[in-house]
Design a protein around this motif. Structure first.
Motif, PDB file in Angstrom:
ATOM      1  N   GLN A  57       0.836  -1.192   0.000  1.00 33.76           N
ATOM      2  CA  GLN A  57       0.000   0.000   0.000  1.00 33.76           C
ATOM      3  C   GLN A  57       0.875   1.248   0.000  1.00 33.76           C
ATOM      4  O   GLN A  57       1.854   1.313   0.730  1.00 33.76           O
ATOM      5  CB  GLN A  57      -0.911   0.017   1.235  1.00 33.76           C
ATOM      6  CG  GLN A  57      -1.721  -1.249   1.435  1.00 33.76           C
ATOM      7  CD  GLN A  57      -2.599  -1.573   0.242  1.00 33.76           C
ATOM      8  OE1 GLN A  57      -3.388  -0.754  -0.209  1.00 33.76           O
ATOM      9  NE2 GLN A  57      -2.448  -2.784  -0.284  1.00 33.76           N
ATOM     10  N   LEU A 104      -9.697   3.804   7.788  1.00 33.83           N
ATOM     11  CA  LEU A 104     -11.029   3.237   7.580  1.00 33.83           C
ATOM     12  C   LEU A 104     -11.662   3.745   6.296  1.00 33.83           C
ATOM     13  O   LEU A 104     -12.443   3.045   5.646  1.00 33.83           O
ATOM     14  CB  LEU A 104     -11.936   3.589   8.771  1.00 33.83           C
ATOM     15  CG  LEU A 104     -11.634   2.883  10.089  1.00 33.83           C
ATOM     16  CD1 LEU A 104     -12.483   3.455  11.217  1.00 33.83           C
ATOM     17  CD2 LEU A 104     -11.886   1.382   9.956  1.00 33.83           C
ATOM     18  N   VAL A 105     -11.284   4.968   5.917  1.00 32.32           N
ATOM     19  CA  VAL A 105     -11.806   5.563   4.682  1.00 32.32           C
ATOM     20  C   VAL A 105     -10.838   5.351   3.526  1.00 32.32           C
ATOM     21  O   VAL A 105     -11.216   4.846   2.460  1.00 32.32           O
ATOM     22  CB  VAL A 105     -12.071   7.076   4.870  1.00 32.32           C
ATOM     23  CG1 VAL A 105     -12.568   7.694   3.577  1.00 32.32           C
ATOM     24  CG2 VAL A 105     -13.063   7.309   5.998  1.00 32.32           C
ATOM     25  N   LEU A 107      -8.251   3.308   3.014  1.00 30.72           N
ATOM     26  CA  LEU A 107      -7.838   1.977   2.588  1.00 30.72           C
ATOM     27  C   LEU A 107      -8.929   1.188   1.884  1.00 30.72           C
ATOM     28  O   LEU A 107      -8.726   0.037   1.503  1.00 30.72           O
ATOM     29  CB  LEU A 107      -7.303   1.189   3.784  1.00 30.72           C
ATOM     30  CG  LEU A 107      -5.979   1.724   4.348  1.00 30.72           C
ATOM     31  CD1 LEU A 107      -5.518   0.883   5.510  1.00 30.72           C
ATOM     32  CD2 LEU A 107      -4.907   1.777   3.282  1.00 30.72           C
ATOM     33  N   ARG A 108     -10.089   1.809   1.689  1.00 31.10           N
ATOM     34  CA  ARG A 108     -11.094   1.184   0.838  1.00 31.10           C
ATOM     35  C   ARG A 108     -10.774   1.441  -0.636  1.00 31.10           C
ATOM     36  O   ARG A 108     -11.418   0.893  -1.524  1.00 31.10           O
ATOM     37  CB  ARG A 108     -12.482   1.734   1.176  1.00 31.10           C
ATOM     38  CG  ARG A 108     -12.933   1.347   2.585  1.00 31.10           C
ATOM     39  CD  ARG A 108     -14.358   1.761   2.868  1.00 31.10           C
ATOM     40  NE  ARG A 108     -14.727   1.444   4.234  1.00 31.10           N
ATOM     41  CZ  ARG A 108     -15.141   0.253   4.654  1.00 31.10           C
ATOM     42  NH1 ARG A 108     -15.240  -0.739   3.799  1.00 31.10           N
ATOM     43  NH2 ARG A 108     -15.465   0.053   5.916  1.00 31.10           N
ATOM     44  N   LEU A 109      -9.759   2.275  -0.862  1.00 33.29           N
ATOM     45  CA  LEU A 109      -9.298   2.566  -2.208  1.00 33.29           C
ATOM     46  C   LEU A 109      -8.066   1.725  -2.516  1.00 33.29           C
ATOM     47  O   LEU A 109      -7.442   1.170  -1.630  1.00 33.29           O
ATOM     48  CB  LEU A 109      -8.967   4.051  -2.341  1.00 33.29           C
ATOM     49  CG  LEU A 109     -10.077   5.021  -1.949  1.00 33.29           C
ATOM     50  CD1 LEU A 109      -9.566   6.448  -1.953  1.00 33.29           C
ATOM     51  CD2 LEU A 109     -11.276   4.882  -2.887  1.00 33.29           C
ATOM     52  N   GLU A 110      -7.685   1.671  -3.771  1.00 35.61           N
ATOM     53  CA  GLU A 110      -6.519   0.891  -4.175  1.00 35.61           C
ATOM     54  C   GLU A 110      -5.682   1.671  -5.171  1.00 35.61           C
ATOM     55  O   GLU A 110      -6.152   2.606  -5.825  1.00 35.61           O
ATOM     56  CB  GLU A 110      -6.955  -0.445  -4.809  1.00 35.61           C
ATOM     57  CG  GLU A 110      -7.662  -1.395  -3.856  1.00 35.61           C
ATOM     58  CD  GLU A 110      -8.047  -2.694  -4.530  1.00 35.61           C
ATOM     59  OE1 GLU A 110      -7.773  -2.831  -5.743  1.00 35.61           O
ATOM     60  OE2 GLU A 110      -8.611  -3.571  -3.854  1.00 35.61           O
ATOM     61  N   SER A 203      -8.104 -11.410   5.753  1.00 36.59           N
ATOM     62  CA  SER A 203      -8.945 -10.218   5.684  1.00 36.59           C
ATOM     63  C   SER A 203      -8.103  -9.061   5.170  1.00 36.59           C
ATOM     64  O   SER A 203      -7.266  -8.513   5.893  1.00 36.59           O
ATOM     65  CB  SER A 203      -9.511  -9.887   7.062  1.00 36.59           C
ATOM     66  OG  SER A 203     -10.205  -8.648   7.030  1.00 36.59           O
ATOM     67  N   PHE A 205      -8.788  -5.910   4.280  1.00 37.72           N
ATOM     68  CA  PHE A 205      -8.981  -4.603   4.914  1.00 37.72           C
ATOM     69  C   PHE A 205      -8.386  -4.572   6.316  1.00 37.72           C
ATOM     70  O   PHE A 205      -7.749  -3.592   6.717  1.00 37.72           O
ATOM     71  CB  PHE A 205     -10.472  -4.265   4.973  1.00 37.72           C
ATOM     72  CG  PHE A 205     -10.747  -2.908   5.556  1.00 37.72           C
ATOM     73  CD1 PHE A 205     -10.455  -1.753   4.842  1.00 37.72           C
ATOM     74  CD2 PHE A 205     -11.280  -2.778   6.834  1.00 37.72           C
ATOM     75  CE1 PHE A 205     -10.698  -0.501   5.386  1.00 37.72           C
ATOM     76  CE2 PHE A 205     -11.514  -1.535   7.380  1.00 37.72           C
ATOM     77  CZ  PHE A 205     -11.230  -0.391   6.656  1.00 37.72           C
ATOM     78  N   LYS A 206      -8.545  -5.647   7.057  1.00 34.93           N
ATOM     79  CA  LYS A 206      -8.020  -5.716   8.424  1.00 34.93           C
ATOM     80  C   LYS A 206      -6.505  -5.550   8.449  1.00 34.93           C
ATOM     81  O   LYS A 206      -5.978  -4.727   9.216  1.00 34.93           O
ATOM     82  CB  LYS A 206      -8.403  -7.064   9.054  1.00 34.93           C
ATOM     83  CG  LYS A 206      -7.738  -7.335  10.396  1.00 34.93           C
ATOM     84  CD  LYS A 206      -8.047  -8.751  10.878  1.00 34.93           C
ATOM     85  CE  LYS A 206      -7.260  -9.099  12.133  1.00 34.93           C
ATOM     86  NZ  LYS A 206      -7.522 -10.490  12.569  1.00 34.93           N
ATOM     87  N   LYS A 208      -4.528  -4.433   6.001  1.00 31.64           N
ATOM     88  CA  LYS A 208      -4.139  -3.136   5.454  1.00 31.64           C
ATOM     89  C   LYS A 208      -4.208  -2.069   6.546  1.00 31.64           C
ATOM     90  O   LYS A 208      -3.329  -1.206   6.657  1.00 31.64           O
ATOM     91  CB  LYS A 208      -5.060  -2.744   4.296  1.00 31.64           C
ATOM     92  CG  LYS A 208      -4.809  -3.486   3.003  1.00 31.64           C
ATOM     93  CD  LYS A 208      -5.768  -3.005   1.927  1.00 31.64           C
ATOM     94  CE  LYS A 208      -5.573  -3.753   0.615  1.00 31.64           C
ATOM     95  NZ  LYS A 208      -6.526  -3.294  -0.423  1.00 31.64           N
TER      96      LYS A 208
END
Length: 334
Positions: A57, A104-105, A107-110, A203, A205-206, A208
């Motif tokens: 990331q 939380l916001v 890391l929903r992106l890539e 997981s 998201f977790k 990341k």
């Protein structure tokens, strides 16, 4: 001999040797200050490498977390008159918590969307530094006292170097244990292939979020040390240029390596200072930024594994040549 094979022991021994260098060679104050800066940036780069090198990331706003740690440490020690040890701990924990919330916001992106989002977050936080004069002093800047532990003040650059090395060793040991744990293996699996990692029950998201939080903690601690080394900070210090330098340190030094983070920090800090002594190059403005850009291009093109793995890369090429030569000889035989 078995004890020496343990990474923790190796880190401690290397740290002891490095900590003694200023006392043995009697470096000038400016040189020791430069070495202090290398160690501080190495701490931040080590955390950034956990995010980029191990979890894959990218963040272009990590300088903001260093800034939070710096201002918080100054406020705790200067205004609240609390101990330095508490200040440096909170300077890591608070950016970590903020990193969790922002992650939380973000890391929903890539990919490049994540890079743009973190860049926006970094710029936003920097503007908060400029406007929140009660906490940061705005453009007037903030001041901090000397770092002090149990009544001993680290006033000399040499003594501060010992302190910074001790923190770097502790965080390197923590990083080693973290990266060899279940969480670390999950990060590596996620970096290699997110689809395969997800199929294995990881997981995304977790982990990341964990990587983002840990890297923010390292950045905050580095910011605290920087504040008590220079004892002054203004908002312009924590801008996009520093974030790009952190990126350069990790890529140039070597992705997914603890030693690469330290080597990359040394390269970014020391090489520009050496080039300034050259008459023509010393007159170039923004020499450090130019060098970082050129070095990134050259490393990505010719040394994709970073400076820390140059020896292995050369050895691998030699072995390939030997194998090809041996194969040709076998084919040419009747």
């Amino acid at each position: 001999m078995g004890l020496l094979k343990k990474k923790q022991v190796q880190y401690i021994l290397i740290g002891l040797v490095l900590a003694l260098l200023p006392f043995i060679f009697g470096f000038k104050r400016a040189t020791v200050t430069m070495l202090d800066t290398v160690v501080i940036y190495a701490i931040a780069a080590l955390g950034f490498n956990i995010l980029l090198g191990y979890s894959g990331q990218i963040s272009l706003g990590h300088a903001a977390f260093m800034g939070i740690g710096a201002y918080l440490s100054a406020f705790i020690t200067m205004e609240l008159q609390l101990p330095f040890l508490l200040a440096i701990l909170l300077s890591g924990v608070v950016p970590m918590l903020i990193g969790l919330l922002l992650g939380l916001v973000a890391l929903r992106l890539e990919g490049h969307y994540l890079a743009i989002a973190t860049l926006g977050l970094g710029v936003t936080i920097q503007h908060i530094f400029k406007e929140w004069t009660g906490f940061t002093g705005g453009f007037s800047g903030a001041k901090a006292p000397y770092a002090s532990i149990f009544g001993y003040a680290f006033k000399s650059r040499e003594s501060f170097f010992v302190l910074a090395i001790a923190v770097l060793v502790l965080l390197s040991i923590f990083a080693y244990h973290f990266l060899t744990s279940k969480a670390g293996r999950a990060l590596v699996a996620m970096r290699n292939s997110e689809h395969a990692a997800k199929a294995m029950g990881v997981s995304l998201f977790k982990y990341k979020l964990i990587a983002f939080a840990v890297s923010a903690f390292y950045a905050g601690v580095a910011g605290s040390l920087y504040m008590h080394l220079i004892r002054y900070s203004d908002p312009n210090t924590w801008g996009i240029e520093l974030s790009l330098n952190l990126l350069g340190m990790v890529v140039i030094g070597g992705l997914a390596t603890i030693g690469g983070s330290i080597l990359g920090a040394a390269f970014i800090v020391i090489i520009p200072e050496l080039l300034k002594e050259i008459p023509v190059l010393g007159e170039i403005r923004s020499l450090s930024t130019i060098l970082t850009g050129v070095a990134l291009i050259l490393v990505i093109r010719f040394m994709p594994y970073g400076l820390v793995r140059v020896g292995k890369q050369i050895q691998s090429k030699r072995q390939d040549r030997k194998n090809k030569s041996s194969l040709k000889q076998q084919i040419s035989k009747p």
